[in-house]
Design a protein around this motif. Structure first.
Motif, PDB file in Angstrom:
ATOM      1  N   SER A  73      40.044  92.418  42.607  1.00 23.65           N
ATOM      2  CA  SER A  73      40.813  92.684  43.829  1.00 23.65           C
ATOM      3  C   SER A  73      40.388  93.999  44.476  1.00 23.65           C
ATOM      4  O   SER A  73      40.321  94.088  45.709  1.00 23.65           O
ATOM      5  CB  SER A  73      42.308  92.733  43.516  1.00 23.65           C
ATOM      6  OG  SER A  73      42.764  91.512  43.034  1.00 23.65           O
ATOM      7  N   TYR A 107      39.122  82.855  42.765  1.00 27.47           N
ATOM      8  CA  TYR A 107      38.950  83.209  41.365  1.00 27.47           C
ATOM      9  C   TYR A 107      40.045  84.164  40.891  1.00 27.47           C
ATOM     10  O   TYR A 107      40.511  84.068  39.754  1.00 27.47           O
ATOM     11  CB  TYR A 107      37.562  83.803  41.124  1.00 27.47           C
ATOM     12  CG  TYR A 107      37.184  83.809  39.666  1.00 27.47           C
ATOM     13  CD1 TYR A 107      36.839  82.633  39.032  1.00 27.47           C
ATOM     14  CD2 TYR A 107      37.205  84.971  38.925  1.00 27.47           C
ATOM     15  CE1 TYR A 107      36.508  82.616  37.690  1.00 27.47           C
ATOM     16  CE2 TYR A 107      36.875  84.973  37.579  1.00 27.47           C
ATOM     17  CZ  TYR A 107      36.524  83.792  36.973  1.00 27.47           C
ATOM     18  OH  TYR A 107      36.209  83.785  35.645  1.00 27.47           O
ATOM     19  N   ILE A 108      40.474  85.073  41.761  1.00 24.47           N
ATOM     20  CA  ILE A 108      41.591  85.959  41.421  1.00 24.47           C
ATOM     21  C   ILE A 108      42.842  85.131  41.148  1.00 24.47           C
ATOM     22  O   ILE A 108      43.564  85.362  40.167  1.00 24.47           O
ATOM     23  CB  ILE A 108      41.849  86.985  42.547  1.00 24.47           C
ATOM     24  CG1 ILE A 108      40.716  87.998  42.616  1.00 24.47           C
ATOM     25  CG2 ILE A 108      43.180  87.704  42.347  1.00 24.47           C
ATOM     26  CD1 ILE A 108      40.752  88.876  43.847  1.00 24.47           C
ATOM     27  N   LYS A 109      43.087  84.140  41.985  1.00 27.99           N
ATOM     28  CA  LYS A 109      44.265  83.292  41.793  1.00 27.99           C
ATOM     29  C   LYS A 109      44.163  82.466  40.508  1.00 27.99           C
ATOM     30  O   LYS A 109      45.162  82.252  39.825  1.00 27.99           O
ATOM     31  CB  LYS A 109      44.460  82.398  43.005  1.00 27.99           C
ATOM     32  CG  LYS A 109      44.979  83.162  44.214  1.00 27.99           C
ATOM     33  CD  LYS A 109      45.030  82.289  45.429  1.00 27.99           C
ATOM     34  CE  LYS A 109      45.487  83.034  46.656  1.00 27.99           C
ATOM     35  NZ  LYS A 109      44.588  84.057  47.123  1.00 27.99           N
ATOM     36  N   LEU A 156      42.576  83.444  37.768  1.00 32.12           N
ATOM     37  CA  LEU A 156      42.861  84.400  36.691  1.00 32.12           C
ATOM     38  C   LEU A 156      44.363  84.660  36.574  1.00 32.12           C
ATOM     39  O   LEU A 156      44.910  84.701  35.462  1.00 32.12           O
ATOM     40  CB  LEU A 156      42.131  85.720  36.947  1.00 32.12           C
ATOM     41  CG  LEU A 156      40.647  85.753  36.652  1.00 32.12           C
ATOM     42  CD1 LEU A 156      40.010  87.005  37.236  1.00 32.12           C
ATOM     43  CD2 LEU A 156      40.399  85.675  35.156  1.00 32.12           C
ATOM     44  N   LEU A 157      45.037  84.824  37.704  1.00 35.48           N
ATOM     45  CA  LEU A 157      46.481  85.033  37.675  1.00 35.48           C
ATOM     46  C   LEU A 157      47.207  83.790  37.189  1.00 35.48           C
ATOM     47  O   LEU A 157      48.232  83.887  36.508  1.00 35.48           O
ATOM     48  CB  LEU A 157      46.971  85.447  39.062  1.00 35.48           C
ATOM     49  CG  LEU A 157      46.476  86.820  39.532  1.00 35.48           C
ATOM     50  CD1 LEU A 157      46.843  87.047  40.985  1.00 35.48           C
ATOM     51  CD2 LEU A 157      47.009  87.923  38.655  1.00 35.48           C
ATOM     52  N   ALA A 163      41.442  90.662  37.074  1.00 34.81           N
ATOM     53  CA  ALA A 163      41.945  90.296  38.403  1.00 34.81           C
ATOM     54  C   ALA A 163      42.110  91.534  39.271  1.00 34.81           C
ATOM     55  O   ALA A 163      41.785  91.514  40.471  1.00 34.81           O
ATOM     56  CB  ALA A 163      43.264  89.548  38.283  1.00 34.81           C
ATOM     57  N   SER A 197      42.796  89.528  31.347  1.00 32.63           N
ATOM     58  CA  SER A 197      42.740  88.761  32.596  1.00 32.63           C
ATOM     59  C   SER A 197      43.363  89.545  33.741  1.00 32.63           C
ATOM     60  O   SER A 197      42.872  89.500  34.872  1.00 32.63           O
ATOM     61  CB  SER A 197      43.451  87.423  32.445  1.00 32.63           C
ATOM     62  OG  SER A 197      42.812  86.630  31.492  1.00 32.63           O
ATOM     63  N   MET A 240      46.167  91.939  44.893  1.00 37.56           N
ATOM     64  CA  MET A 240      46.548  91.187  43.697  1.00 37.56           C
ATOM     65  C   MET A 240      48.011  90.740  43.767  1.00 37.56           C
ATOM     66  O   MET A 240      48.335  89.602  43.410  1.00 37.56           O
ATOM     67  CB  MET A 240      46.307  92.017  42.442  1.00 37.56           C
ATOM     68  CG  MET A 240      46.367  91.193  41.177  1.00 37.56           C
ATOM     69  SD  MET A 240      45.870  92.095  39.724  1.00 37.56           S
ATOM     70  CE  MET A 240      47.204  93.239  39.544  1.00 37.56           C
ATOM     71  N   THR A 251      37.639  80.465  33.366  1.00 36.61           N
ATOM     72  CA  THR A 251      37.815  81.914  33.245  1.00 36.61           C
ATOM     73  C   THR A 251      37.298  82.487  31.934  1.00 36.61           C
ATOM     74  O   THR A 251      37.087  83.693  31.837  1.00 36.61           O
ATOM     75  CB  THR A 251      39.304  82.274  33.387  1.00 36.61           C
ATOM     76  OG1 THR A 251      40.058  81.566  32.402  1.00 36.61           O
ATOM     77  CG2 THR A 251      39.817  81.958  34.768  1.00 36.61           C
TER      78      THR A 251
END
Length: 179
Positions: free
Chosen positions: A73, A15-17, A19-20, A69, A65, A98, A44
């Motif tokens: 993280s 999910y972090i990826k 968002l990035l 993120a 975002s 992150m 997202t």
């Protein structure tokens, strides 16, 4: 318990990826109506939309975002280490997680673009977005290393640079575990 922690950390890091990737797609001005772009936005949007009311965008950067993120993280650090007490070092570790996620995202986008170039040859909507995302990274390298014999080595050069940055960053993080 370890399987649950692995599952949770994997879902959170994916999910972090995503968002990035949303931030990167907005920065690169990817086609918003592309089905892949729509998927990233829809997955997202439920969390980013309420946060956007509080944290406005700064130019082409989606700060809501990015903040989300970073917060996720920071929360991933203690979960992955199975530590459940607050510590200020997790703010630094969240930033490192992150930044590593950005590097992994770039790496996988270049790999997927390279593999898809063998199969779809630019006719796929996902391929179009991948070209929009990775071309700003690969075009400057292509000026120094032109394609030889029909093979484009710019992807390998960018990936080699990412690996060099990864090992350079490992010097500043004692006891770093790969995520």
């Amino acid at each position: 318990m370890l399987a649950l922690i692995f599952l949770v950390t994997t879902v959170i890091s994916i999910y972090i990826k995503v968002l990035l990737l949303r931030i990167w797609m907005q920065w690169a001005r990817c086609d918003f109506y592309n089905p892949f772009s729509q998927f990233v936005v829809k997955i997202t949007q439920p969390i980013v939309k309420p946060l956007r009311r509080i944290v406005p965008a700064v130019g082409p950067f989606d700060t809501a975002s990015l903040l989300l993120a970073y917060v996720i993280s920071v929360l991933l650090g203690p979960i992955s280490m199975r530590l459940f007490y607050p510590d200020p070092v997790f703010l630094y570790l969240g930033l490192v997680i992150m930044i590593k996620a950005v590097g992994m995202l770039i790496f996988w986008m270049i790999i997927i673009r390279s593999l898809m170039s063998w199969v779809s040859q630019g006719r796929n909507p996902v391929d179009y977005v991948l070209i929009q995302l990775t071309e700003p990274l690969m075009a400057p390298v292509r000026r120094f290393i032109p394609p030889m014999g029909g093979i484009d080595f710019s992807a390998m050069a960018v990936i080699l640079g990412l690996y060099a940055l990864n090992f350079l960053g490992l010097e500043y993080i004692p006891g770093w575990v790969q995520f």
